[in-house]
Enzyme design. Structure first.
Site, PDB file in Angstrom:
ATOM      1  N   ARG A  54       0.802  -1.168   0.034  1.00 23.71           N
ATOM      2  CA  ARG A  54       0.140  -0.158  -0.063  1.00 23.71           C
ATOM      3  C   ARG A  54       0.753   1.412   0.019  1.00 23.71           C
ATOM      4  O   ARG A  54       0.500   2.201   0.636  1.00 23.71           O
ATOM      5  CB  ARG A  54      -0.907  -0.075   1.142  1.00 23.71           C
ATOM      6  CG  ARG A  54      -2.062  -0.981   1.089  1.00 23.71           C
ATOM      7  CD  ARG A  54      -3.061  -0.790   0.443  1.00 23.71           C
ATOM      8  NE  ARG A  54      -4.345  -1.748   0.326  1.00 23.71           N
ATOM      9  CZ  ARG A  54      -5.196  -2.067   1.182  1.00 23.71           C
ATOM     10  NH1 ARG A  54      -5.406  -1.134   2.090  1.00 23.71           N
ATOM     11  NH2 ARG A  54      -5.845  -2.917   0.945  1.00 23.71           N
ATOM     12  N   ARG A  67      -8.190  10.992  -5.563  1.00 20.63           N
ATOM     13  CA  ARG A  67      -9.348  10.462  -4.997  1.00 20.63           C
ATOM     14  C   ARG A  67     -10.577  11.185  -4.920  1.00 20.63           C
ATOM     15  O   ARG A  67     -11.717  10.717  -4.765  1.00 20.63           O
ATOM     16  CB  ARG A  67      -9.039   9.631  -3.773  1.00 20.63           C
ATOM     17  CG  ARG A  67      -8.357   8.448  -3.931  1.00 20.63           C
ATOM     18  CD  ARG A  67      -9.582   7.187  -4.411  1.00 20.63           C
ATOM     19  NE  ARG A  67      -9.841   6.522  -3.450  1.00 20.63           N
ATOM     20  CZ  ARG A  67     -11.238   6.563  -2.810  1.00 20.63           C
ATOM     21  NH1 ARG A  67     -12.059   7.276  -3.813  1.00 20.63           N
ATOM     22  NH2 ARG A  67     -11.870   5.776  -1.993  1.00 20.63           N
ATOM     23  N   ASP A 102      -6.435  -3.710  -7.390  1.00 17.25           N
ATOM     24  CA  ASP A 102      -6.803  -4.521  -6.341  1.00 17.25           C
ATOM     25  C   ASP A 102      -6.837  -5.798  -6.439  1.00 17.25           C
ATOM     26  O   ASP A 102      -7.326  -6.308  -7.377  1.00 17.25           O
ATOM     27  CB  ASP A 102      -8.238  -3.684  -5.683  1.00 17.25           C
ATOM     28  CG  ASP A 102      -8.372  -4.126  -4.223  1.00 17.25           C
ATOM     29  OD1 ASP A 102      -8.036  -3.344  -3.473  1.00 17.25           O
ATOM     30  OD2 ASP A 102      -9.003  -5.182  -3.928  1.00 17.25           O
TER      31      ASP A 102
HETATM   32  O1  CP3 Z   1       0.131  -1.998  -2.579  1.00 16.97           O
HETATM   33  C1  CP3 Z   1      -0.129  -1.207  -3.316  1.00 16.97           C
HETATM   34  O2  CP3 Z   1       0.432   0.197  -3.282  1.00 16.97           O
HETATM   35  C2  CP3 Z   1      -0.989  -1.319  -4.447  1.00 16.97           C
HETATM   36  C3  CP3 Z   1      -1.979  -1.470  -4.497  1.00 16.97           C
HETATM   37  C4  CP3 Z   1      -3.246  -2.224  -3.597  1.00 16.97           C
HETATM   38  C5  CP3 Z   1      -4.452  -2.116  -3.218  1.00 16.97           C
HETATM   39  N1  CP3 Z   1      -5.015  -2.970  -2.757  1.00 16.97           N
HETATM   40  C6  CP3 Z   1      -4.984  -0.732  -3.538  1.00 16.97           C
HETATM   41  C7  CP3 Z   1      -6.015  -0.213  -2.424  1.00 16.97           C
HETATM   42  C8  CP3 Z   1      -2.955  -3.768  -3.347  1.00 16.97           C
HETATM   43  C9  CP3 Z   1      -1.500  -4.424  -3.413  1.00 16.97           C
HETATM   44  C10 CP3 Z   1      -4.090  -4.160  -2.538  1.00 16.97           C
HETATM   45  C11 CP3 Z   1      -4.342  -5.438  -2.229  1.00 16.97           C
HETATM   46  C12 CP3 Z   1      -5.416  -5.874  -1.467  1.00 16.97           C
HETATM   47  N2  CP3 Z   1      -6.778  -5.289  -1.773  1.00 16.97           N
HETATM   48  C13 CP3 Z   1      -5.688  -6.851  -0.531  1.00 16.97           C
HETATM   49  C14 CP3 Z   1      -4.235  -7.685   0.090  1.00 16.97           C
HETATM   50  C15 CP3 Z   1      -3.453  -6.734   0.926  1.00 16.97           C
HETATM   51  C16 CP3 Z   1      -4.082  -6.472   2.132  1.00 16.97           C
HETATM   52  O3  CP3 Z   1      -4.048  -5.348   2.389  1.00 16.97           O
HETATM   53  O4  CP3 Z   1      -4.335  -7.180   3.003  1.00 16.97           O
HETATM   54  C17 CP3 Z   1      -6.806  -6.925  -0.051  1.00 16.97           C
HETATM   55  C18 CP3 Z   1      -7.394  -7.692   1.297  1.00 16.97           C
HETATM   56  C19 CP3 Z   1      -7.588  -5.764  -0.570  1.00 16.97           C
HETATM   57  C20 CP3 Z   1      -8.959  -5.796  -0.600  1.00 16.97           C
HETATM   58  C21 CP3 Z   1      -9.252  -4.091  -0.141  1.00 16.97           C
HETATM   59  N3  CP3 Z   1      -9.244  -3.087  -0.973  1.00 16.97           N
HETATM   60  C22 CP3 Z   1      -9.741  -3.867   1.030  1.00 16.97           C
HETATM   61  C23 CP3 Z   1     -10.101  -4.953   2.402  1.00 16.97           C
HETATM   62  C24 CP3 Z   1      -9.730  -2.513   0.951  1.00 16.97           C
HETATM   63  C25 CP3 Z   1     -10.128  -1.516   2.016  1.00 16.97           C
HETATM   64  C26 CP3 Z   1     -11.684  -0.899   1.977  1.00 16.97           C
HETATM   65  C27 CP3 Z   1     -11.416   0.484   2.549  1.00 16.97           C
HETATM   66  O5  CP3 Z   1     -12.663   0.781   2.890  1.00 16.97           O
HETATM   67  O6  CP3 Z   1     -10.463   0.965   3.190  1.00 16.97           O
HETATM   68  C28 CP3 Z   1      -9.254  -1.964  -0.185  1.00 16.97           C
HETATM   69  C29 CP3 Z   1      -9.175  -0.643  -0.787  1.00 16.97           C
HETATM   70  C30 CP3 Z   1      -7.783  -0.362  -1.311  1.00 16.97           C
HETATM   71  N4  CP3 Z   1      -7.199  -1.098  -2.352  1.00 16.97           N
HETATM   72  C31 CP3 Z   1      -7.255   0.697  -1.193  1.00 16.97           C
HETATM   73  C32 CP3 Z   1      -6.045   0.645  -1.764  1.00 16.97           C
HETATM   74  C33 CP3 Z   1      -4.861   1.855  -1.877  1.00 16.97           C
HETATM   75  C34 CP3 Z   1      -7.878   1.965  -0.090  1.00 16.97           C
HETATM   76  C35 CP3 Z   1      -7.690   3.420  -0.638  1.00 16.97           C
HETATM   77  C36 CP3 Z   1      -8.775   3.908  -1.128  1.00 16.97           C
HETATM   78  O7  CP3 Z   1      -9.824   3.567  -1.069  1.00 16.97           O
HETATM   79  O8  CP3 Z   1      -8.685   4.722  -2.028  1.00 16.97           O
END
Ligand code: CP3
Length: 370
Positions: A54, A67, A102
């Protein structure tokens, strides 16, 4: 022989200064630009490479600004925007770029659409709970279902021009299956475990489909230009070693055995996996990712120093006073003891409240610059 020195004795003298720098794999500023890939192969590097899960995200003002105009999925689906966000954290001095996408993107082309609901995280509209639900899931061709991600990879790779390695990624079958079954985030994975134990044939069919999707997707990412890939099994630590071996490991192996033939390093990552490390190593991957719940030196001794390791600072330490975060980063480096094959990272993703200056201070400390 030391890999760095081995390179240094064969510079391309005919090609002038730039050619010499390339032969040394150095930037004009003296930085070794492939130290991340070298560490993935267990080779010595000038300093320890560092990147963060992240590393592009809400803690960065330039990400928050974008965003305000676009949703997360809009950014993922527009290759130019994904490129912009992927490059944002490079100003921090990290040694690798990770594709902005994602792990849940494959759900839509599989036929299980979802959204990121405000404050709730991901919500899958029709969770997968029965044999009929599983039968309806599609194993799609990545260029058709996720062409926008592959296009983003091609754009990013061209833009990075070989100066910073590019990491692709996908979710691992257990972690993706848990979202499909639970319909969103979960604390106990109750429905997931229930299907695994009570409907083993349905579970096996679901995991077989998801694994094949992930295998094709990661292969396509490599073809599109990813120089390493990370498999995120973020929630697999919920399982006992016996259940992991019986119900998950063969599916992970299906993916990792195939990726091995590409020659591109694979980082096999999970959290809460202190009791699963040996089984995860058996499942495959070039590098094993570990979190902070186990000391890095203990994890490395257990998996063997021949397997490169990534980790393992608690991401919340980046909220501690900067001096403490830096001191803890140095403790992790001390545990790695200068062995080749350590990639510094957090044990999980950066949280939105993280001060950018602390991240920068940790990068500098890992690089021995302060
Ligand atoms: O690491 C990086 O910079 C690359 C981008 C990346 C994102 N998600 C962008 C993102 C990566 C590698 C992921 C992986 C991901 N996504 C995982 C595995 C890693 C981990 O954190 O365990 C999982 C479980 C997800 C599923 C997911 N996506 C969740 C549970 C969430 C959170 C939802 C929330 O409301 O916060 C996301 C959203 C997400 N994906 C964000 C980012 C930067 C949050 C930022 C946003 O909403 O703009």
């Amino acid at each position: 022989m030391d890999g760095v020195k081995a390179q240094a004795v064969v510079p391309n003298v005919a090609a002038g200064a730039r050619g010499v720098a390339d032969a040394l794999s150095l930037h004009p500023n003296g930085r070794m630009f492939d130290r991340f890939l070298r560490a993935c192969r267990g080779e010595p590097t000038d300093v320890t490479p560092v990147w963060f899960m992240r590393q592009a995200g809400r803690y960065m003002p330039e990400y928050r600004a974008l965003r305000e105009r676009y949703t997360l999925l809009e950014i993922c689906k527009a290759p130019e925007l994904a490129l912009t966000v992927t490059l944002q954290p490079l100003r921090l001095g990290v040694d690798a770029a990770i594709l902005f996408a994602d792990i849940l993107l494959p759900l839509e082309p599989m036929g299980a659409p979802f959204e990121f609901a405000r404050g709730e995280g991901p919500v899958v509209h029709h969770p997968i709970r029965s044999a009929a639900d599983v039968a309806r899931l599609q194993v799609f061709e990545p260029e058709e279902g996720l062409g926008y991600v592959l296009e983003a990879l091609r754009l990013i790779r061209r833009e990075l021009d070989g100066k910073t390695p590019l990491i692709g990624f996908a979710g691992a079958p257990f972690t993706i299956a848990s979202y499909l079954i639970e319909g969103g985030k979960s604390s106990q994975y109750q429905l997931t475990k229930q299907m695994m134990w009570s409907e083993p044939a349905v579970w096996h069919e679901l995991m077989t489909k998801v694994s094949e999707v992930v295998r094709r997707y990661l292969r396509a990412q490599v073809t599109a230009g990813a120089q390493a890939v990370q498999l995120f099994d973020s929630w697999v630590g919920a399982l006992s070693p016996a259940d992991y071996r019986r119900h998950v490991l063969p599916h992970v192996r299906h993916i990792l055995a195939d990726l091995e033939t590409t020659g591109v390093p694979v980082i096999h990552f999970g959290t809460n996996t202190a009791t699963l490390l040996e089984a995860q190593r058996e499942a495959g991957g070039t590098v094993l990712g570990v979190d902070w719940r186990i000391p890095l030196d203990e994890a490395w001794a257990r998996i063997g120093y021949g397997t490169p390791i990534q980790g393992n600072m608690d991401p919340l330490l980046l909220l501690a006073p900067k001096e403490m975060a830096v001191a803890r980063a140095r403790e992790i480096l001390a545990e790695a003891a200068g062995r080749p094959g350590h990639i510094f990272n957090l044990g999980h993703g950066i949280v939105p409240e993280t001060p950018v200056e602390t991240v920068q201070a940790v990068v500098a400390a890992v690089h021995g610059e302060s």
